[in-house]
Design a protein around this motif. Sequence first.
Motif: not given
Length: 342
Positions: A56-58, A71-72, A78-85
């Motif tokens: 998955l890649a949002p 972006f992802s 920094a409310v969402i520090p990371y996400q990605g794959l």
Amino acid sequence: MVLKLVNDREIWDSFVDASPYGLLFHKWDYLTITAQHTGYRLLPYGVYKGEELVCLAPLYFKSTHGVKMLFSPPPMQAVIPYQGLVLAKEFDALKLGKKEVVMDLVATDLSAEIDAISPHYFSLVLVPGFTDVRQFLWRGYAPKVHYTYTIDLSRSTEGIWGDFHYKLRNKIRRAEKAGMDLVRSTDISILYTSLAERFSQPDMNIPMVSKRYFEDLFRAYPDHLATYYLYDHEGTLTGAVATQEYRRFLLWMGTPRIEGISANEYLQWLLVQRARARGYQIFENIGANTPELNFFKAKFCSDLGMYMEVCQKDMVGTLAEWAYSSVINKPWLKRRVISHID
């Protein structure tokens, strides 16, 4: 492989739940709520091998004044520090050569889509532990390294306590003797008010994310999001934090030091014990990339985890980044141009 949009909430969340790389930040409602409050268009991509979903890649897309951004996660203080794959649950069991084949195919399909969108600025921030970004580097993306503090909760409570700095242990003992009451709540109001007061100070040039955003998240995930308030014996608030409790115990947001009696150290120690008692293996305290927070957080002798970002920007994206940080990086102006600011 084939890249296509996945618009089925059940398929998406089942994949996230099964993957060792899936975190609350990846869940369907978290993504859609974030898109709604930031004004980005959510692109929930899935990479398929035949009929099998393998990644998955949002991604979030926005075009502002002719500048296209992808972006992802989207930039949100920094409310969402990371996400990605999010790789399939079987990925970690593969031999290295097969992992490299999968990553080559994922990077190929994703890069082709990025080229088709042709953003002026692109950023993909991967979760901690996902460090092999070679396939993106070979395609011209630039790497950035970020860090996060973690505590290994598989150790004994005594072992964790023994790693704390002795001055930290003394502060915790004093707070414990003073008598403190820890309250778990789904009410974000007190914490948000305290954070808003801090962000309104003249030395802070980053405004707050909307309170409505957090309220929507808490309604969507009442079992995985919580606020913890610590009160002294007179009922005075001495500390407050918000946590994410899904797969790892994540110390998500905290108030600055409260004037008078502050017990942030004791509050964090109580949460470490709580997380360990509930069977979590990792206690994460984000903020290792913020120098002014490091002195406090490092006193807990946490391990230092690493996570990667790959990004790409052209001259327009570079200019937009400079303008954002140097020209419009003022609260009153940001509130005019960024939809997720109160």
